[in-house]
Structures are given as structure tokens and as C-alpha cells.
Design an enzyme around this catalytic site. Structure first.
Site, PDB file in Angstrom:
ATOM      1  N   LYS A  19      57.845  16.460  26.920  1.00 24.72           N
ATOM      2  CA  LYS A  19      56.740  17.402  26.691  1.00 24.72           C
ATOM      3  C   LYS A  19      56.611  18.396  27.847  1.00 24.72           C
ATOM      4  O   LYS A  19      56.470  19.587  27.630  1.00 24.72           O
ATOM      5  CB  LYS A  19      55.404  16.644  26.540  1.00 24.72           C
ATOM      6  CG  LYS A  19      55.346  15.650  25.405  1.00 24.72           C
ATOM      7  CD  LYS A  19      53.937  15.092  25.230  1.00 24.72           C
ATOM      8  CE  LYS A  19      53.405  14.311  26.418  1.00 24.72           C
ATOM      9  NZ  LYS A  19      54.140  13.074  26.740  1.00 24.72           N
ATOM     10  N   ARG A  28      63.145   9.391  36.108  1.00 25.90           N
ATOM     11  CA  ARG A  28      62.290  10.576  36.215  1.00 25.90           C
ATOM     12  C   ARG A  28      61.723  10.773  37.628  1.00 25.90           C
ATOM     13  O   ARG A  28      61.230   9.835  38.244  1.00 25.90           O
ATOM     14  CB  ARG A  28      61.136  10.415  35.222  1.00 25.90           C
ATOM     15  CG  ARG A  28      60.176  11.562  35.229  1.00 25.90           C
ATOM     16  CD  ARG A  28      59.387  11.614  33.981  1.00 25.90           C
ATOM     17  NE  ARG A  28      58.202  10.771  34.037  1.00 25.90           N
ATOM     18  CZ  ARG A  28      57.232  10.822  33.130  1.00 25.90           C
ATOM     19  NH1 ARG A  28      57.333  11.649  32.107  1.00 25.90           N
ATOM     20  NH2 ARG A  28      56.195  10.041  33.229  1.00 25.90           N
ATOM     21  N   ARG A  53      56.580   8.528  40.066  1.00 28.56           N
ATOM     22  CA  ARG A  53      55.163   8.272  39.861  1.00 28.56           C
ATOM     23  C   ARG A  53      54.828   6.795  39.996  1.00 28.56           C
ATOM     24  O   ARG A  53      55.617   5.946  39.618  1.00 28.56           O
ATOM     25  CB  ARG A  53      54.752   8.768  38.466  1.00 28.56           C
ATOM     26  CG  ARG A  53      54.653  10.258  38.399  1.00 28.56           C
ATOM     27  CD  ARG A  53      54.531  10.772  37.002  1.00 28.56           C
ATOM     28  NE  ARG A  53      53.685   9.974  36.141  1.00 28.56           N
ATOM     29  CZ  ARG A  53      53.340  10.330  34.912  1.00 28.56           C
ATOM     30  NH1 ARG A  53      53.776  11.490  34.429  1.00 28.56           N
ATOM     31  NH2 ARG A  53      52.592   9.566  34.176  1.00 28.56           N
ATOM     32  N   ARG A  77      44.768  12.494  23.145  1.00 29.32           N
ATOM     33  CA  ARG A  77      45.430  11.211  22.894  1.00 29.32           C
ATOM     34  C   ARG A  77      44.612  10.330  21.962  1.00 29.32           C
ATOM     35  O   ARG A  77      45.082   9.269  21.577  1.00 29.32           O
ATOM     36  CB  ARG A  77      45.646  10.469  24.213  1.00 29.32           C
ATOM     37  CG  ARG A  77      46.995  10.745  24.895  1.00 29.32           C
ATOM     38  CD  ARG A  77      46.885  10.247  26.319  1.00 29.32           C
ATOM     39  NE  ARG A  77      48.086   9.778  26.925  1.00 29.32           N
ATOM     40  CZ  ARG A  77      48.781  10.438  27.850  1.00 29.32           C
ATOM     41  NH1 ARG A  77      48.466  11.675  28.174  1.00 29.32           N
ATOM     42  NH2 ARG A  77      49.812   9.880  28.442  1.00 29.32           N
ATOM     43  N   ARG A 125      52.349   1.723  28.707  1.00 30.59           N
ATOM     44  CA  ARG A 125      51.986   3.086  28.296  1.00 30.59           C
ATOM     45  C   ARG A 125      52.659   3.434  26.965  1.00 30.59           C
ATOM     46  O   ARG A 125      52.070   4.097  26.125  1.00 30.59           O
ATOM     47  CB  ARG A 125      52.340   4.075  29.405  1.00 30.59           C
ATOM     48  CG  ARG A 125      51.380   3.946  30.610  1.00 30.59           C
ATOM     49  CD  ARG A 125      51.968   4.508  31.891  1.00 30.59           C
ATOM     50  NE  ARG A 125      52.341   5.883  31.758  1.00 30.59           N
ATOM     51  CZ  ARG A 125      53.444   6.431  32.301  1.00 30.59           C
ATOM     52  NH1 ARG A 125      54.270   5.675  33.015  1.00 30.59           N
ATOM     53  NH2 ARG A 125      53.706   7.689  32.132  1.00 30.59           N
TER      54      ARG A 125
END
Ligand code: AMP
Length: 213
Positions: free
Chosen positions: A13, A126, A159, A87, A170
Site C-alpha cells: 500500500k 521490510r 519496525r 480499518r 496483525r
């Protein structure tokens, strides 16, 4: 034009929101980035959100809705790409209502669809830049210099919620709950599904073809 990107963590995204900014001048608005900024600067909102964020849980609707609507009121004049918001159905309703009052609307909702195994693989690689939250990946989108953002030269980091357990949690929340928003936007006739397992440039072409760019 206002766009919503729906997709699980790792579906791309943020990367596609950056592409829409370059191609159409739409301001990216990532709820996760805004929360990380609030936490880093220690605002009351950031302090209240932190325990939820660190567990990989959703931050309560009231906090997130207020934060995003404030941001939209300031930045939406040339259009916006929402990434990570809404969400939940209360968030989606609050967004529709606020845009309606501003004489605006959501034009397109893009679902970046990818299988769970691929998402898990991508999230492990990531890295995010400190300065602006630009997204890099040691497998799919490497920076030219390891550990440094190509765009602004800032340091890249992993992160705190990108650990294997929190990633799994998640993704569960996404596939059990957030996914219900597909029905919400499909009923409004705004939803387009895009195969996000394809290479980044191919996904970008599909995104631009959908929004007319
Ligand atoms: P993200 O960067 O989109 O993966 O979001 C990181 C974390 O921020 C999530 O795991 C939640 O704790 C919180 N968060 C971001 N957006 C929302 C939202 N729309 N509603 C509730 N919590 C959110």
C-alpha cells in the site's frame, strides 16, 4: 480525487501510495506513519496509542478517527491516498460523513490482494526510513546503499511491530476483521481488486489504469 488502499501488511500500500503521489499528486496519508510520528514526539495521542500499537492490536477508533480527520482537513485540497485507514466500519462511516461535510468523497477503493505466505516473506525483509517512512525491502525493493533511504538519505530501520509473532497477529486482524470493509465499499460500487503478488511496476500500472492516470 480521494483514494483508499486496502491491503494486508506487506501488500505494498505504501509503495503504491508513493507511486500515486508521483503520478497524480495525491498526498499519501498512512495512519501507521502518523501514529509512529505521534509516538516518537510523545504527544498525548501517541502515548495513549502506544500500548495497542506495540501489541499489534488496533488502536481505538476514537483516537484514530480524530487523528486522520484532522490530517485530511489540512492536506486534502489536491486529493489524498489513504493507506491503513479505515480499518473498521465505524472508521469508514466517520470518514464518509466527514468528507461529505467537506463536499468531497472517496472515488476509488483499491484492494491490493496477496496470499498470506507472500506477505509473511515480504514483511520479514521490510525496512522503513526514519525521516519520512519510505518503504524498502531487501528482497523486492532494495535501496542503492544498504541501510540508507534513496529518497532522503535517512537511516533505515525495522519496525518494532515487524517481529514474527506481531506480524502473524496483525495479519489475523486484517484477514478476520479489516477484510469486512470490502463488502462496505463493494456495496458503494467503488471497489477494485488488484493482484498485489505481481512485481511493483505491474501493480502500479493496474493502480493507475483504475484511477485513470
Ligand atoms: P500499519 O503501519 O498500517 O501497519 O499500522 C501499524 C499499527 O498502527 C497497527 O498495527 C495498529 O496498531 C495501528 N493502526 C494503524 N492504522 C490504524 C487504524 N486505522 N485503526 C486502528 N489502528 C491502526
Amino acid at each position: 480525487m480521494n483514494i483508499i488502499m486496502i491491503g494486508a501488511q506487506g501488500s505494498g500500500k505504501g509503495t503504491q501510495a508513493e507511486a500515486l503521489e508521483r503520478a497524480k499528486g495525491l498526498q499519501p496519508c498512512a495512519s501507521g506513519d502518523l501514529l509512529r510520528e505521534h509516538m516518537a514526539t510523545g504527544t498525548p495521542l501517541g502515548m495513549e496509542a502506544r500500548p495497542y500499537y506495540e501489541r499489534g492490536d488496533l488502536v481505538p477508533d476514537g483516537l484514530v478517527i480524530q487523528m486522520i480527520l484532522d490530517y485530511i482537513r489540512e492536506h486534502s485540497s489536491h486529493g489524498i491516498t489513504l493507506d491503513g485507514f479505515p480499518r473498521t466500519t465505524p472508521q469508514a462511516n466517520a470518514l464518509d460523513e466527514a468528507l461529505r461535510r467537506m463536499g468531497q468523497r472517496i472515488d476509488h477503493v483499491l484492494y491490493l490482494e496477496a496470499p498470506r505466505a507472500l506477505l509473511l516473506d515480504r514483511l520479514g525483509g521490510r525496512y522503513i526510513c526514519r525521516a519520512h517512512g519510505h518503504v524498502w525491502n531487501i528482497k523486492t525493493k532494495k535501496p542503492q546503499q544498504p541501510g540508507i533511504c534513496d529518497y532522503d538519505g535517512s537511516e533505515l530501520y525495522q519496525r518494532s511491530d515487524d517481529t514474527p509473532e506481531k506480524i502473524a497477529h496483525r495479519l489475523d486482524i486484517f484477514f478476520n476483521d479489516t477484510i469486512k470493509l470490502l463488502d462496505f465499499y463493494s456495496a458503494q460500487g467503488k471497489l477494485t481488486r488488484i493482484d498485489a503478488a505481481q512485481p511493483i511496476e505491474v501493480v502500479t500500472k493496474a493502480v493507475l489504469a483504475t484511477v485513470g492516470g
